[in-house]
Design a protein around this motif. Structure first.
Motif, mmCIF file in Angstrom:
data_model
loop_
_atom_site.group_PDB
_atom_site.id
_atom_site.type_symbol
_atom_site.label_atom_id
_atom_site.label_comp_id
_atom_site.label_asym_id
_atom_site.label_seq_id
_atom_site.Cartn_x
_atom_site.Cartn_y
_atom_site.Cartn_z
ATOM 1 N N GLN A 41 0.652 -19.477 -19.481
ATOM 2 C CA GLN A 41 1.124 -18.489 -18.551
ATOM 3 C C GLN A 41 2.173 -17.707 -19.364
ATOM 4 O O GLN A 41 2.651 -17.910 -19.692
ATOM 5 C CB GLN A 41 1.654 -18.931 -16.926
ATOM 6 N N LEU A 42 1.516 -16.749 -19.171
ATOM 7 C CA LEU A 42 2.306 -15.469 -20.080
ATOM 8 C C LEU A 42 3.241 -14.741 -19.636
ATOM 9 O O LEU A 42 4.523 -14.086 -20.224
ATOM 10 C CB LEU A 42 1.123 -14.736 -20.862
ATOM 11 N N THR A 43 2.345 -14.295 -18.056
ATOM 12 C CA THR A 43 3.664 -13.730 -17.548
ATOM 13 C C THR A 43 3.423 -14.109 -15.865
ATOM 14 O O THR A 43 2.894 -15.298 -15.815
ATOM 15 C CB THR A 43 2.610 -11.769 -17.151
ATOM 16 N N GLY A 44 4.898 -13.153 -15.433
ATOM 17 C CA GLY A 44 5.790 -13.812 -13.481
ATOM 18 C C GLY A 44 6.089 -14.397 -14.430
ATOM 19 O O GLY A 44 6.692 -14.979 -15.081
ATOM 20 N N HIS A 45 7.263 -14.318 -13.277
ATOM 21 C CA HIS A 45 8.189 -14.946 -12.737
ATOM 22 C C HIS A 45 8.502 -16.854 -13.329
ATOM 23 O O HIS A 45 9.761 -17.522 -14.257
ATOM 24 C CB HIS A 45 9.050 -15.449 -11.782
ATOM 25 N N ASP A 46 7.950 -16.949 -13.230
ATOM 26 C CA ASP A 46 7.155 -18.818 -14.156
ATOM 27 C C ASP A 46 6.441 -18.707 -15.310
ATOM 28 O O ASP A 46 6.083 -20.595 -15.697
ATOM 29 C CB ASP A 46 6.448 -19.713 -12.815
ATOM 30 N N SER A 47 6.830 -18.202 -15.997
ATOM 31 C CA SER A 47 5.830 -18.197 -17.267
ATOM 32 C C SER A 47 6.654 -18.653 -18.389
ATOM 33 O O SER A 47 7.690 -18.392 -18.482
ATOM 34 C CB SER A 47 4.696 -16.434 -17.491
ATOM 35 N N LEU A 48 6.349 -19.150 -19.385
ATOM 36 C CA LEU A 48 6.488 -19.006 -21.284
ATOM 37 C C LEU A 48 7.757 -17.684 -21.233
ATOM 38 O O LEU A 48 8.671 -18.024 -21.441
ATOM 39 C CB LEU A 48 5.242 -18.758 -21.925
ATOM 40 N N ASN A 49 7.040 -16.428 -20.899
ATOM 41 C CA ASN A 49 8.303 -15.658 -20.821
ATOM 42 C C ASN A 49 9.129 -15.010 -20.218
ATOM 43 O O ASN A 49 9.913 -14.312 -20.586
ATOM 44 C CB ASN A 49 7.099 -14.553 -21.754
ATOM 45 N N SER A 50 9.281 -15.961 -18.909
ATOM 46 C CA SER A 50 9.729 -15.829 -17.999
ATOM 47 C C SER A 50 10.222 -13.794 -17.988
ATOM 48 O O SER A 50 11.301 -13.506 -17.939
ATOM 49 C CB SER A 50 11.573 -15.885 -18.305
ATOM 50 N N THR A 51 9.076 -13.238 -17.667
ATOM 51 C CA THR A 51 9.256 -11.800 -17.302
ATOM 52 C C THR A 51 10.325 -11.685 -16.221
ATOM 53 O O THR A 51 10.692 -10.048 -15.901
ATOM 54 C CB THR A 51 7.742 -11.139 -17.221
ATOM 55 N N ALA A 52 10.785 -11.741 -15.657
ATOM 56 C CA ALA A 52 11.328 -11.027 -14.343
ATOM 57 C C ALA A 52 12.484 -10.970 -15.075
ATOM 58 O O ALA A 52 13.287 -9.953 -14.467
ATOM 59 C CB ALA A 52 12.180 -12.184 -13.169
ATOM 60 N N ARG A 53 12.865 -11.044 -16.351
ATOM 61 C CA ARG A 53 14.363 -10.617 -17.065
ATOM 62 C C ARG A 53 13.818 -8.635 -17.132
ATOM 63 O O ARG A 53 14.893 -7.868 -17.908
ATOM 64 C CB ARG A 53 14.601 -11.099 -17.871
ATOM 65 N N PHE A 54 12.698 -8.628 -17.514
ATOM 66 C CA PHE A 54 12.241 -7.762 -17.533
ATOM 67 C C PHE A 54 11.267 -6.653 -16.925
ATOM 68 O O PHE A 54 11.307 -5.819 -16.474
ATOM 69 C CB PHE A 54 10.851 -7.128 -18.667
ATOM 70 N N GLU A 55 11.599 -6.699 -15.482
ATOM 71 C CA GLU A 55 11.669 -6.914 -13.726
ATOM 72 C C GLU A 55 10.001 -6.492 -13.855
ATOM 73 O O GLU A 55 9.209 -5.723 -13.766
ATOM 74 C CB GLU A 55 12.129 -5.604 -13.319
ATOM 75 N N ILE A 56 9.446 -7.855 -14.485
ATOM 76 C CA ILE A 56 7.865 -8.482 -13.528
ATOM 77 C C ILE A 56 7.767 -9.614 -13.167
ATOM 78 O O ILE A 56 7.637 -9.984 -13.916
ATOM 79 C CB ILE A 56 7.094 -7.760 -15.676
ATOM 80 N N ALA A 57 6.969 -9.315 -11.801
ATOM 81 C CA ALA A 57 6.730 -10.429 -11.042
ATOM 82 C C ALA A 57 5.079 -10.156 -11.177
ATOM 83 O O ALA A 57 5.031 -11.902 -11.145
ATOM 84 C CB ALA A 57 7.136 -10.315 -9.280
ATOM 85 N N GLY A 58 3.924 -9.050 -11.423
ATOM 86 C CA GLY A 58 3.858 -9.477 -11.633
ATOM 87 C C GLY A 58 2.167 -8.978 -12.469
ATOM 88 O O GLY A 58 3.100 -7.239 -12.271
ATOM 89 N N GLN A 59 0.860 -8.767 -13.229
ATOM 90 C CA GLN A 59 1.200 -7.947 -14.377
ATOM 91 C C GLN A 59 -0.583 -7.992 -14.856
ATOM 92 O O GLN A 59 -0.869 -9.459 -14.914
ATOM 93 C CB GLN A 59 1.611 -6.969 -15.286
ATOM 94 N N ASP A 60 -1.771 -7.789 -14.935
ATOM 95 C CA ASP A 60 -2.874 -8.407 -15.688
ATOM 96 C C ASP A 60 -3.134 -7.516 -16.820
ATOM 97 O O ASP A 60 -2.246 -6.250 -17.589
ATOM 98 C CB ASP A 60 -3.879 -7.396 -14.839
ATOM 99 N N LEU A 61 -4.480 -7.553 -17.338
ATOM 100 C CA LEU A 61 -5.680 -7.384 -18.577
ATOM 101 C C LEU A 61 -4.692 -8.066 -19.652
ATOM 102 O O LEU A 61 -4.337 -9.076 -19.960
ATOM 103 C CB LEU A 61 -5.090 -5.853 -19.255
#
Length: 379
Positions: free
Chosen positions: A59-79
């Motif tokens: 998983q690339l994006t989201g709180h539980d993803s490889l990239n832990s995107t919560a640090r960029f204030e991202i909980a969900g995105q697409d494309l």
């Protein structure tokens, strides 16, 4: 907000397939030996027989993803379409949300940005792609690159469909979305480009070139070859066919320089028209969110897309940018990945000489982007 809907199963909208007018049609010739195979018009049999080993890698994006995107204030995105520039792979995302309620399905939430852009120098796709970062604001949040009015029925959002590098600048092709409709349908105002000359930090929406909201180039995939840019395009939604246009890289911002594939000459060479309405449909299917790259293993172009009619992600091979294009082969179905859409191929991250391909795939629930792999099988 109301975001795009998951795949619906409908028939394709009618596509006008016109014959080029003699006076507006030209034949473009000449290429280097490096690109000869990619533009070779000689008859070549199709070689892709199957796709096997389709597997979710990470998983690339989201709180539980490889990239832990919560640090960029991202909980969900697409494309998550990809392009190469400045020694990096850039990942282009659509509607992005910083906070989402538990159990929320599909696009929605707070801290809404119409788009976002991540970058990576990771060259090992086998265990997922680790982002070096996002283009971010002073708080470290992934920032919106192309603004939108965020008013339903006027301009709901601005969604980048692909990126590319040209003349030392970075470009994002985007669509101005007027309204999200029924599953697989949306209304658009126009499609155009935004340009960055500072490594993606700031973007300027260009007044030209632009294509109308009913044109066949609302969503595009882009490849550069011998100083020319090729754009495979579809209209809004997921129920139209693919057409092709090209432009010299140096003239990318000049609307009058674009030429539209309008058929082939007797020797198989392509004909190009200066008139968009002359464009010939090269893939007649229910196509959305498409991606086209060259594949060294097959020595063919490959195209992936959301098949709105079959509710699946599919792939085809093409002998040249304009075809002929082979029959579609399923990459993943709704039964296998419920809520899937937008299978974007990596232009540079493959394995086993191109036999193993990697692609992003969006999933409506939990509204995030995943990294997948698949093996191509030659005849």
């Amino acid at each position: 907000m109301t975001s795009r809907q998951p795949i619906g199963t409908r028939t394709r909208r009618g596509a006008a397939v016109a014959t080029a007018a003699l006076l507006s049609t030209v034949v473009l010739a000449g290429c280097t030996s490096a690109s000869a195979a990619r533009l070779d018009v000689s008859h070549k049999p199709f070689v892709l027989s199957a796709v096997t080993g389709v597997k979710r890698v990470a998983q690339l994006t989201g709180h539980d993803s490889l990239n832990s995107t919560a640090r960029f204030e991202i909980a969900g995105q697409d494309l998550g379409s990809m392009f190469q520039a400045d020694g990096k792979t850039w990942f282009v995302f659509g509607d992005t949300f910083g906070q989402r309620d538990a159990g929320l399905t599909g696009g929605g939430g707070t801290e809404w940005r119409s788009n976002a852009l991540a970058y990576s120098t990771d060259t090992d796709p086998s265990d997922g792609i680790r982002f070096d970062g996002y283009i971010a604001d002073d708080l470290g949040w992934a920032k919106e690159l192309i603004d939108s009015k965020k008013v339903d029925g006027t301009e709901m959002t601005a969604i980048p469909t692909y990126g590319f590098e040209a003349n030392g600048a970075m470009y994002l092709a985007y669509m101005s979305v007027k309204h999200w409709g029924e599953p697989g349908e949306w209304e658009t105002n126009y499609a155009g480009f935004a340009r960055s000359t500072d490594g993606g930090q700031t973007w300027t929406k260009l007044d030209a070139p632009r294509w109308g909201g009913e044109s066949n180039f609302v969503q595009v995939s882009v490849s550069k070859l011998d100083g020319d840019l090729y754009f495979w395009g579809v209209t809004h939604g997921r129920f139209g066919g693919v057409q092709l246009m090209t432009v010299p890289e140096k003239d990318v911002e000049k609307q009058s320089a674009y030429r539209y594939f309008s058929g082939t000459a007797a020797d198989g060479s392509p004909r190009w028209s200066s008139t968009a309405s002359d464009a010939k449909t090269i893939v007649d299917d229910t196509v959305g969110e498409l991606s086209v790259v060259w594949n060294d293993y097959l020595s063919r172009w490959i195209m992936s897309y959301t098949d709105g009619g079959a509710a699946s992600a599919v792939i085809r091979e093409g002998a040249t940018p304009w075809g002929p294009w082979g029959e579609k082969i399923t990459l993943a179905s709704q039964d296998e990945v419920p809520g899937l859409y937008a299978p974007f191929l990596s232009p540079n991250l493959t394995a086993n000489g191109g036999r193993t391909i990697y692609f992003t795939l969006s999933v409506w629930d939990p509204y995030n982007v995943y990294w997948y792999k698949a093996d191509l099988v030659r005849r």
